[in-house]
Motif scaffolding. Structure first.
Motif, PDB file in Angstrom:
ATOM      1  N   ASP A  43       0.864  -1.170   0.000  1.00 28.85           N
ATOM      2  CA  ASP A  43       0.000   0.000   0.000  1.00 28.85           C
ATOM      3  C   ASP A  43       0.905   1.225   0.000  1.00 28.85           C
ATOM      4  O   ASP A  43       1.563   1.511   1.003  1.00 28.85           O
ATOM      5  CB  ASP A  43      -0.904  -0.008   1.238  1.00 28.85           C
ATOM      6  CG  ASP A  43      -1.875   1.170   1.258  1.00 28.85           C
ATOM      7  OD1 ASP A  43      -1.972   1.875   0.240  1.00 28.85           O
ATOM      8  OD2 ASP A  43      -2.533   1.373   2.297  1.00 28.85           O
ATOM      9  N   GLY A  44       0.954   1.922  -1.134  1.00 28.35           N
ATOM     10  CA  GLY A  44       1.811   3.087  -1.235  1.00 28.35           C
ATOM     11  C   GLY A  44       3.279   2.759  -1.061  1.00 28.35           C
ATOM     12  O   GLY A  44       4.046   3.567  -0.528  1.00 28.35           O
ATOM     13  N   GLY A  45       3.691   1.569  -1.512  1.00 27.98           N
ATOM     14  CA  GLY A  45       5.074   1.147  -1.395  1.00 27.98           C
ATOM     15  C   GLY A  45       5.417   0.491  -0.078  1.00 27.98           C
ATOM     16  O   GLY A  45       6.505  -0.058   0.079  1.00 27.98           O
ATOM     17  N   LYS A  46       4.509   0.547   0.898  1.00 27.10           N
ATOM     18  CA  LYS A  46       4.751  -0.067   2.199  1.00 27.10           C
ATOM     19  C   LYS A  46       4.107  -1.448   2.258  1.00 27.10           C
ATOM     20  O   LYS A  46       2.998  -1.647   1.748  1.00 27.10           O
ATOM     21  CB  LYS A  46       4.176   0.821   3.309  1.00 27.10           C
ATOM     22  CG  LYS A  46       4.412   0.292   4.721  1.00 27.10           C
ATOM     23  CD  LYS A  46       3.765   1.195   5.765  1.00 27.10           C
ATOM     24  CE  LYS A  46       4.072   0.709   7.182  1.00 27.10           C
ATOM     25  NZ  LYS A  46       3.502  -0.613   7.465  1.00 27.10           N
ATOM     26  N   ALA A  81     -10.827  -8.429   2.216  1.00 29.31           N
ATOM     27  CA  ALA A  81     -12.036  -7.954   2.896  1.00 29.31           C
ATOM     28  C   ALA A  81     -11.727  -7.162   4.170  1.00 29.31           C
ATOM     29  O   ALA A  81     -12.642  -6.607   4.785  1.00 29.31           O
ATOM     30  CB  ALA A  81     -12.921  -9.149   3.252  1.00 29.31           C
ATOM     31  N   ALA A  82     -10.459  -7.099   4.546  1.00 28.43           N
ATOM     32  CA  ALA A  82     -10.100  -6.439   5.798  1.00 28.43           C
ATOM     33  C   ALA A  82     -10.249  -4.929   5.708  1.00 28.43           C
ATOM     34  O   ALA A  82     -10.164  -4.335   4.627  1.00 28.43           O
ATOM     35  CB  ALA A  82      -8.659  -6.788   6.169  1.00 28.43           C
ATOM     36  N   GLN A  83     -10.470  -4.305   6.848  1.00 30.61           N
ATOM     37  CA  GLN A  83     -10.569  -2.854   6.912  1.00 30.61           C
ATOM     38  C   GLN A  83      -9.205  -2.221   6.632  1.00 30.61           C
ATOM     39  O   GLN A  83      -8.164  -2.843   6.858  1.00 30.61           O
ATOM     40  CB  GLN A  83     -11.031  -2.418   8.308  1.00 30.61           C
ATOM     41  CG  GLN A  83     -12.423  -2.856   8.693  1.00 30.61           C
ATOM     42  CD  GLN A  83     -12.754  -2.461  10.115  1.00 30.61           C
ATOM     43  OE1 GLN A  83     -11.956  -1.842  10.806  1.00 30.61           O
ATOM     44  NE2 GLN A  83     -13.953  -2.826  10.565  1.00 30.61           N
ATOM     45  N   PRO A  84      -9.183  -0.972   6.159  1.00 30.57           N
ATOM     46  CA  PRO A  84      -7.911  -0.263   6.046  1.00 30.57           C
ATOM     47  C   PRO A  84      -7.215  -0.221   7.403  1.00 30.57           C
ATOM     48  O   PRO A  84      -7.838   0.052   8.418  1.00 30.57           O
ATOM     49  CB  PRO A  84      -8.341   1.144   5.599  1.00 30.57           C
ATOM     50  CG  PRO A  84      -9.658   0.949   4.928  1.00 30.57           C
ATOM     51  CD  PRO A  84     -10.329  -0.165   5.679  1.00 30.57           C
ATOM     52  N   GLY A  85      -5.947  -0.551   7.400  1.00 30.53           N
ATOM     53  CA  GLY A  85      -5.198  -0.552   8.653  1.00 30.53           C
ATOM     54  C   GLY A  85      -5.089  -1.914   9.306  1.00 30.53           C
ATOM     55  O   GLY A  85      -4.238  -2.126  10.169  1.00 30.53           O
TER      56      GLY A  85
END
Length: 315
Positions: free
Chosen positions: A8-11, A128-132
């Protein structure tokens, strides 16, 4: 499976597979795991790293080594730990895996370490997981076991250095049904291993492209000649019922590692096994407990590797 969903964004957001994971990411995790080795055995130096974070071991299959080392890794980093036992949970009443995940997310769990019998199950939960929320694959079906692959590579680095280009490694046994073997193969390729050999009976070797680029054969005496590491795999005895192996005696004769066969390898070759071992079948006690064995070192390295992964995802 691609690794796109892992970033996510390179991370690094999830760890689902080592397939396609950049070499730089693998090496960064291995270097950090080595740095954490002393802390993996105890102490409080890292106890603030994940303070306030909640980690759940969500296991739908039994496990000793993987679950225990993930639990210790989370505790060494100061995380709150929740151990989920599928055999006594609402899954036995028919609750869907996704509903279990969402229920625990609602309680404030930040990371899920998931073992599942079905290929791709962990990736589906990650989607399906929430962001974070982060997902760590602790073994799914016969596809992936990324932290086992990492700890095996750390064990190799400790014994042979970080330049894999000169190494000859043989993987022996039931590769067809082994998620460990697949993750090891992904990692060895990414790290530039000079020669990867795979040995086993044809009935236990995959024909789906998994072995592309490997030297493949069924003569263990020839395949172990001059190797720097022999990575033995557990013979899954249920394969006997499927008729994929003639007998345990025949398997040990042809693919078991004993002291005489090990002498064909390089004099300083190391022996590895992900466990649990079937002593006297894929490996003799003389070898498993001998000076060249790194089996217990693999177990010990599991805590450090899983600390490094949890830190990378949650830190």
């Amino acid at each position: 499976m691609t690794t796109t969903r892992q970033f996510d964004g390179g991370k690094l957001r999830h760890l689902l597979t080592l397939d396609g994971l950049p070499r730089a990411t693998l090496e960064r995790l291995l270097v950090r795991a080595q740095e954490l080795t002393a802390d993996a055995y105890g102490g409080t130096a890292q106890r603030a790293a994940l303070a306030g974070k909640a980690v759940c071991t969500l296991f739908f299959e039994p496990s000793t080594r993987t679950r225990s080392s993930f639990s210790l890794a989370a505790q060494r980093l100061g995380a709150d730990l929740l151990n989920f036992d599928a055999s006594t949970a609402s899954t036995t009443k028919g609750e869907a895996d996704l509903d279990t995940l969402k229920t625990l997310e609602a309680m404030g769990v930040h990371a899920f370490v998931v073992r599942h019998k079905r290929d791709g199950a962990v990736a589906e939960l990650a989607d399906a997981a929430q962001p974070g929320t982060v997902l760590l694959n602790a073994g799914d079906g016969r596809s992936n076991h990324p932290t086992q692959g990492l700890l095996d590579m750390l064990t190799l680095r400790q014994a042979k250095g970080d330049d894999f280009s000169k190494l000859k490694v043989v993987i022996v046994g039931d590769v067809k049904h082994s998620r460990v073997a697949r993750s090891d193969l992904h990692a060895l390729r990414a790290l530039g291993c000079g020669e990867i050999r795979v040995c086993g009976p044809a009935s236990l070797l995959p024909d789906d492209g998994t072995l592309d680029g490997c030297i493949v054969g069924d003569d263990f005496d020839a395949m172990i000649e001059g190797v720097d590491a022999a990575m033995m795999l557990r013979l899954q005895r249920e394969r006997m019922a499927e008729g994929l192996v003639a007998s345990l005696e025949d398997y040990h004769r042809d693919y078991g590692l004993d002291a005489a066969r090990l002498r064909r390898a390089s004099p300083d070759a190391i022996v590895m096994h992900p466990g649990p071992m079937n002593r006297g079948i894929e490996i003799t006690s003389e070898v498993a407990d001998g000076a060249q064995s790194r089996v217990l070192r693999q177990v010990a390295n599991g805590v450090a590797v899983r600390m490094a992964v949890l830190e990378a995802l949650l830190g």
